[in-house]
Design a protein around this motif. Structure first.
Motif, short mmCIF file in Angstrom:
data_model
loop_
_atom_site.label_atom_id
_atom_site.label_comp_id
_atom_site.label_asym_id
_atom_site.label_seq_id
_atom_site.Cartn_x
_atom_site.Cartn_y
_atom_site.Cartn_z
N ALA A 54 0.88 -1.35 -0.30
CA ALA A 54 0.13 0.08 0.16
C ALA A 54 0.79 1.33 0.01
N ALA A 55 2.21 1.18 0.67
CA ALA A 55 2.78 2.26 0.82
C ALA A 55 3.69 2.65 -0.66
N VAL A 56 3.88 1.50 -1.16
CA VAL A 56 4.71 1.57 -2.30
C VAL A 56 3.85 2.01 -3.59
N PHE A 57 2.57 1.55 -3.45
CA PHE A 57 1.73 1.91 -4.81
C PHE A 57 0.98 3.30 -4.55
N GLY A 58 0.96 3.95 -3.28
CA GLY A 58 0.44 5.09 -2.90
C GLY A 58 0.68 6.36 -4.00
N ILE A 59 2.13 6.56 -3.96
CA ILE A 59 2.65 7.59 -4.77
C ILE A 59 2.43 7.44 -6.17
N PRO A 60 2.99 6.50 -6.91
CA PRO A 60 2.58 6.06 -8.17
C PRO A 60 0.98 6.44 -8.58
N LEU A 61 0.26 5.89 -7.85
CA LEU A 61 -1.08 5.87 -8.30
C LEU A 61 -1.56 7.41 -8.13
N ALA A 62 -1.10 8.03 -7.24
CA ALA A 62 -1.41 9.56 -7.11
C ALA A 62 -0.79 10.41 -8.37
N ILE A 63 0.35 10.29 -8.66
CA ILE A 63 0.97 11.01 -9.95
C ILE A 63 0.16 10.26 -11.25
N LEU A 64 -0.38 9.06 -11.33
CA LEU A 64 -1.10 8.81 -12.23
C LEU A 64 -2.37 9.29 -12.52
N ALA A 65 -2.94 9.81 -11.11
CA ALA A 65 -4.24 10.37 -11.23
C ALA A 65 -4.00 11.79 -11.55
N THR A 66 -2.73 12.43 -11.24
CA THR A 66 -2.71 13.79 -11.76
C THR A 66 -2.39 13.90 -13.19
N ARG A 67 -1.74 12.82 -13.89
CA ARG A 67 -1.63 12.94 -15.46
C ARG A 67 -2.83 12.36 -16.09
N ARG A 68 -3.45 11.37 -15.65
CA ARG A 68 -4.68 10.57 -16.74
C ARG A 68 -5.96 10.96 -15.92
N ALA B 261 5.18 -11.38 -3.17
CA ALA B 261 5.15 -10.77 -4.46
C ALA B 261 3.48 -10.44 -4.39
N GLY B 262 2.79 -11.51 -3.99
CA GLY B 262 1.36 -11.40 -4.15
C GLY B 262 0.77 -10.36 -3.29
N MET B 263 1.55 -10.33 -1.88
CA MET B 263 0.92 -9.45 -0.79
C MET B 263 1.19 -8.06 -1.29
N LEU B 264 2.45 -7.65 -1.73
CA LEU B 264 2.80 -6.41 -2.18
C LEU B 264 1.69 -5.79 -3.57
N LEU B 265 1.47 -6.71 -4.25
CA LEU B 265 0.54 -6.23 -5.19
C LEU B 265 -0.92 -6.05 -4.88
N PHE B 266 -1.08 -7.20 -3.85
CA PHE B 266 -2.41 -7.05 -3.17
C PHE B 266 -2.85 -5.64 -2.42
N GLY B 267 -1.27 -5.30 -1.97
CA GLY B 267 -1.50 -3.82 -1.31
C GLY B 267 -1.99 -2.77 -2.06
N ALA B 268 -1.98 -2.86 -3.44
CA ALA B 268 -2.31 -1.71 -4.32
C ALA B 268 -3.55 -1.66 -4.05
N GLY B 269 -4.64 -2.76 -3.76
CA GLY B 269 -5.95 -2.45 -3.35
C GLY B 269 -6.22 -1.66 -2.33
N THR B 270 -5.38 -1.71 -1.17
CA THR B 270 -5.21 -1.02 0.07
C THR B 270 -5.12 0.61 -0.36
N ALA B 271 -4.16 0.74 -1.21
CA ALA B 271 -3.72 2.16 -1.66
C ALA B 271 -4.86 2.86 -2.24
N THR B 272 -5.51 1.88 -3.22
CA THR B 272 -6.64 2.52 -4.03
C THR B 272 -7.93 2.56 -3.02
N GLY B 273 -8.31 2.07 -2.37
CA GLY B 273 -9.22 2.17 -1.30
C GLY B 273 -8.99 3.53 -0.49
N LEU B 274 -7.83 3.74 -0.16
CA LEU B 274 -7.70 5.07 0.49
C LEU B 274 -7.76 6.30 -0.32
#
Length: 465
Positions: free
Chosen positions: A97-111, A145-158
């Protein structure tokens, strides 16, 4: 006016429908102040539609992510014999969730939010499928690896909670954000029970029993991704970007023409945004409140089941206690959001820290009487709600518009990274100084937030109503 709203997908973030821009300029000239564009009828309609889509996606997404609260822990223990490595695997979810938080925010800013949120839910679905493979192959590497990717769902929910405020009136941001948080209650309560239907799915597909829950989680997260991608139109962040750009051009006396610039890469850099947040007193206080409140909750909650079991509590009592804790986290979110709008976010944050103090003192006084920890855990959840909901709103209203979305991702990333560290440290602290030691830590953390509140500028305490 309804026809003036256009889908801005694929256009520059600063694009503004000409008639809306003309109206913005006209109103600004008449009143001498920038109008609240969020009050325009077509914006109100688009906002209502966006919130409904975000809530629907949040329900499906949080339902799928709920498997992490129970089944993921059992899967880690079954795949990895070492308890230490199993702890690392479980913590990988929060790290993800921590790893994907910033990239998803930057992606939101751009796309835009639509592309960012749908991508995040989709990554979580892929993570769930990787966990299915980890169960089949008993692979520790795939598990992590699965737990890390699964954490992207937590970042998205936030980040979904922030998305609901992109087109909201400033005086209603607290209530709007809290509605999305509140609907996360359904998934958070139902999600941990995916193990039961998951066993039927696993038998039907010939998979290990624990893998079935993650098949269901992948489907639920995929539904959240599709809902967001298909129905989140017009993109709330792109609409907000266009109006903020229009207001900036009006204020500068420039001609209202579509801009051609896009956010620079440096703007989304962690090293640039975090110092900017820290330099603004109210934003700094919001960052401290959100991070510390989350750490307080995680550090005490993580070891509660262990402490209760050691003192003879039944599995049923442990389950009831955690359920009451989750109830405290989410059930009163609309009330917390309303209070944030009416009383001001700092005041509610202070109330939250007082609630944390009550939770910690109750845990210390109760001591070994583990059957009485339920009230303490309820207060712990309520304190978390009173810290993160108003803290998120205060952050969004404090930072400059051009870094607002990235700032939201940065705060979520810091929150999850520190929480992962707190979860790892809670075990050794529990062993060394006991459950009361963890409670004393919560008291210290609450005192830090209260001390920070004392130096806030007077204007920061005024409600936006």
């Amino acid at each position: 006016m309804a026809s003036d709203i256009v889908e801005t997908e694929g256009l520059d973030p600063n694009f503004v429908a000409p008639s809306l821009l003309d109206e913005t300029t006209e109103l600004a000239e008449e009143s001498g102040n920038a109008p609240e564009w969020q009050a325009l009828p077509e914006i109100v309609s688009s906002q209502a539609r966006s919130v409904k889509v975000l809530i629907a996606a949040q329900i499906f997404g949080s339902f799928g992510m709920g498997a992490s609260a129970s089944v993921a822990i059992l899967l880690a223990q079954s795949v990895i014999d070492s308890e230490a490595l199993a702890g690392v695997a479980r913590t990988s979810l929060t790290l993800g969730a921590a790893v994907f938080g910033i990239p998803l925010a930057i992606l939101a800013t751009r796309r835009g939010r639509r592309f960012s949120l749908s991508s995040g839910w989709a990554l979580g679905a892929v993570g769930a499928l990787v966990l299915v493979l980890a169960a089949i192959l008993s692979s520790a590497v795939l598990l992590i690896a699965g737990m890390l990717l699964f954490g992207a769902g937590t970042a998205t929910g936030l980040q979904t909670r922030f998305s609901a405020t992109d087109m909201a009136l400033p005086k209603k941001r607290g209530r709007t954000l809290s509605y999305v948080v509140w609907f996360g209650l359904f998934g958070s309560v139902l999600g941990p029970n995916l193990g039961f239907p998951g066993e039927y799915v696993a038998r039907w597909l010939g998979l290990p029993l624990l893998a079935g829950a993650f098949v269901l989680a992948a489907l639920l997260l995929a539904v959240a991704a599709v809902l967001t991608l298909v129905f989140l139109r017009p993109d709330p962040l792109k609409v907000a970007q266009s109006h903020h750009a229009a207001a900036a051009r009006v204020a500068a006396g420039a001609n209202p023409v579509p801009a051609t610039t896009v956010p620079s890469k440096k703007r989304g850099a962690f090293r640039t945004v975090l110092p900017a947040i820290w330099s603004i007193p109210t934003a700094r206080f919001a960052l401290i409140a959100v991070v510390v409140s989350h750490v307080s909750m995680v550090s005490l909650m993580t070891m509660t089941p262990v402490f209760m079991e050691m003192n003879g509590a039944t599995v049923t009592l442990v389950g009831i206690t955690i359920s009451v804790h989750v109830l405290g986290m989410f059930a009163f979110a609309p009330l917390v959001g309303w209070a944030s709008d009416r009383l001001g976010a700092p005041a509610v944050i202070v109330i939250g820290q007082v609630i944390f103090l009550g939770s910690a003192i109750a845990a210390i006084v109760i001591g070994p009487e583990s059957t009485m920890l339920t009230p303490s855990l309820f207060l712990l959840g309520l304190g978390w709600s009173c810290g993160t909901v108003p803290g998120s709103i205060l952050l969004s209203s404090s930072v400059p518009t051009e870094i607002r979305t990235t700032s939201q991702g940065v705060v979520d990333a810091v929150m999850n990274a520190v929480a992962a560290l707190a979860a790892l440290c809670s075990g050794p602290v529990f062993v060394l100084i006991g459950f009361s030691g963890l409670a004393i830590g919560v008291i210290i953390l609450a005192a830090i937030v209260l001390a920070t509140a004392l130096v806030l500028p007077r204007a920061a305490w005024l409600p936006r109503s």
